[in-house]
Design an enzyme around this catalytic site. Structure first.
Site, short mmCIF file in Angstrom:
data_model
loop_
_atom_site.label_atom_id
_atom_site.label_comp_id
_atom_site.label_asym_id
_atom_site.label_seq_id
_atom_site.Cartn_x
_atom_site.Cartn_y
_atom_site.Cartn_z
CG LEU A 162 -1.85 -1.20 1.37
CD1 LEU A 162 -2.56 -1.17 2.73
CD2 LEU A 162 -2.87 -1.21 0.24
CB THR A 219 9.33 -4.18 3.30
OG1 THR A 219 8.48 -4.92 4.17
CG2 THR A 219 9.15 -4.69 1.88
CE LYS A 242 10.72 -3.84 7.74
NZ LYS A 242 9.71 -3.70 8.80
CB THR A 283 12.39 -18.16 19.08
OG1 THR A 283 11.63 -18.81 18.06
CG2 THR A 283 13.84 -18.57 19.02
P1 ATR Z 1 9.04 -8.71 11.26
O1 ATR Z 1 10.23 -8.02 10.66
O2 ATR Z 1 7.75 -8.39 10.53
O3 ATR Z 1 8.93 -8.51 12.73
P2 ATR Z 1 10.19 -11.29 11.71
O4 ATR Z 1 11.46 -10.63 12.12
O5 ATR Z 1 10.26 -12.48 10.79
O6 ATR Z 1 9.23 -10.26 10.97
O7 ATR Z 1 9.41 -11.68 13.08
C1 ATR Z 1 8.21 -12.39 13.09
C2 ATR Z 1 7.79 -12.66 14.54
O8 ATR Z 1 6.54 -13.36 14.53
C3 ATR Z 1 8.74 -13.54 15.32
O9 ATR Z 1 8.69 -13.16 16.68
C4 ATR Z 1 8.14 -14.94 15.15
O10 ATR Z 1 8.44 -15.85 16.17
P3 ATR Z 1 9.88 -16.62 16.21
O11 ATR Z 1 10.87 -15.62 16.72
O12 ATR Z 1 9.67 -17.74 17.17
O13 ATR Z 1 10.14 -17.08 14.81
C5 ATR Z 1 6.67 -14.61 15.22
N1 ATR Z 1 5.83 -15.58 14.53
C6 ATR Z 1 5.59 -15.66 13.20
N2 ATR Z 1 4.73 -16.68 12.94
C7 ATR Z 1 4.43 -17.24 14.15
C8 ATR Z 1 3.58 -18.32 14.57
N3 ATR Z 1 2.88 -19.04 13.68
N4 ATR Z 1 3.51 -18.60 15.88
C9 ATR Z 1 4.20 -17.90 16.80
N5 ATR Z 1 5.03 -16.88 16.45
C10 ATR Z 1 5.13 -16.54 15.16
#
Ligand code: ATR
Length: 277
Positions: free
Chosen positions: A20, A64, A68, A154
């Site tokens: 967007l 993005t 990043k 995590t």
């Molecule tokens: P962004 O830059 O958008 O924050 P990211 O750095 O990939 O993207 O972070 C995604 C976050 O969503 C992480 O905290 C991830 O958890 P992990 O650190 O355990 O990977 C969390 N996340 C994404 N999908 C998830 C799911 N299905 N269940 C629980 N946590 C999830």
């Protein structure tokens, strides 16, 4: 009016197909009569992408997923806040010097402050510990919140954020990798989903059976769909909410200000929100 002096601005990421950002930024460039145009590039190799900024004299870009963090390695300067966060979402080309910023956290916090909500001394629970969470947590601590509980599957990533907070802020940081229980919400003023859970799905980052206390402010950074399951859970419990779209617009406004030294206003916000959902 595009002419020989039009400067390029763009979003670099992958995928960028449904972004967007072009709508928001091109509206602002037109409204404020700045001779620039905003588009998107699906970039796999971010180093090559960054090299092109100098070659083509871009005014700047937004970055993005998934670049990043990596992009930091290819910049000439990193702003204090972005260095803390360890991720950049905005790059300004200042006469060939590429400087990185991160507007995610401040954009998010602005969404809350704009509702006249005061974050000082509040107890906040953040779900997730990725790049967006890091930026949001640091901006929240800058607002002098009292405690910050970070829930992430995590634990190491949550601990990374806790360490930054412990070393640099007064806020008390706590971490957990457990599922959120009703008891965890006791005394919490604000809860924020920073994970992608709920993005174009009907998943919810919290058990829907949990009954929250009545003054909890519920915020989601997911903006597709507009009404996520998390927001629906909040509304079904009559709570106030902040939508993901608010953060998206506010981080874009912060980025526009960095590149152009022009602060978009409430009228811009209202126009965009009316036409974007
Ligand atoms: P962004 O830059 O958008 O924050 P990211 O750095 O990939 O993207 O972070 C995604 C976050 O969503 C992480 O905290 C991830 O958890 P992990 O650190 O355990 O990977 C969390 N996340 C994404 N999908 C998830 C799911 N299905 N269940 C629980 N946590 C999830």
């Amino acid at each position: 009016m595009i002419n020989s002096e039009t400067r390029l601005v763009a979003l670099f990421g992958s995928p960028v197909k449904n972004s967007l950002s072009p709508f928001i930024h091109n509206y602002l460039y037109e409204k404020y009569k700045v001779n620039s145009i905003y588009t998107c590039f699906d970039i796999e190799n971010i180093k090559e992408g960054i090299d092109s900024l100098k070659v083509l004299n871009f005014k700047g870009i937004n970055v993005t997923i998934p670049h990043k963090v990596e992009v930091i390695n290819y910049l000439d300067e990193i702003d204090f806040n972005a260095k803390f966060v360890g991720a950049v979402n905005t790059i300004k080309n200042e006469n060939g010097i590429l400087k990185g910023f991160n507007t995610d956290g401040d954009g998010f916090v602005k969404s809350i402050l704009d509702t006249n909500y005061n974050l000082e001394n509040k107890n906040v629970l953040v779900i997730g510990a990725g790049g967006s969470s890091r930026s949001i947590c640091i901006s929240l601590c800058n607002q002098k919140i009292k405690t910050l509980k970070i829930f992430n599957r995590t634990i190491e990533k949550a601990l990374d954020i806790k360490n930054i907070i412990d070393e640099n802020f007064e806020t008390e940081a706590l971490v957990s990798s457990e599922k959120i229980k009703e008891l965890d919400l006791e005394n919490i003023d604000v809860i924020i989903n920073t994970t992608s859970i709920g993005m174009e799905s009907d998943e919810c980052p919290i058990s829907r059976g949990i009954i929250p206390s009545e003054n909890l402010l519920v915020c989601d950074i997911v903006y597709k769909p507009h009404e996520t399951e998390f927001i629906k859970w909040a509304k079904s419990n009559s709570l106030n909410v902040i939508y993901g779209i608010d953060m998206l617009i506010n981080q874009a406004f912060e980025g526009f200000y960095i590149l152009n030294n022009i602060k978009p206003n409430k009228e811009d916000y209202n126009y965009i929100i009316k036409n974007i959902i």
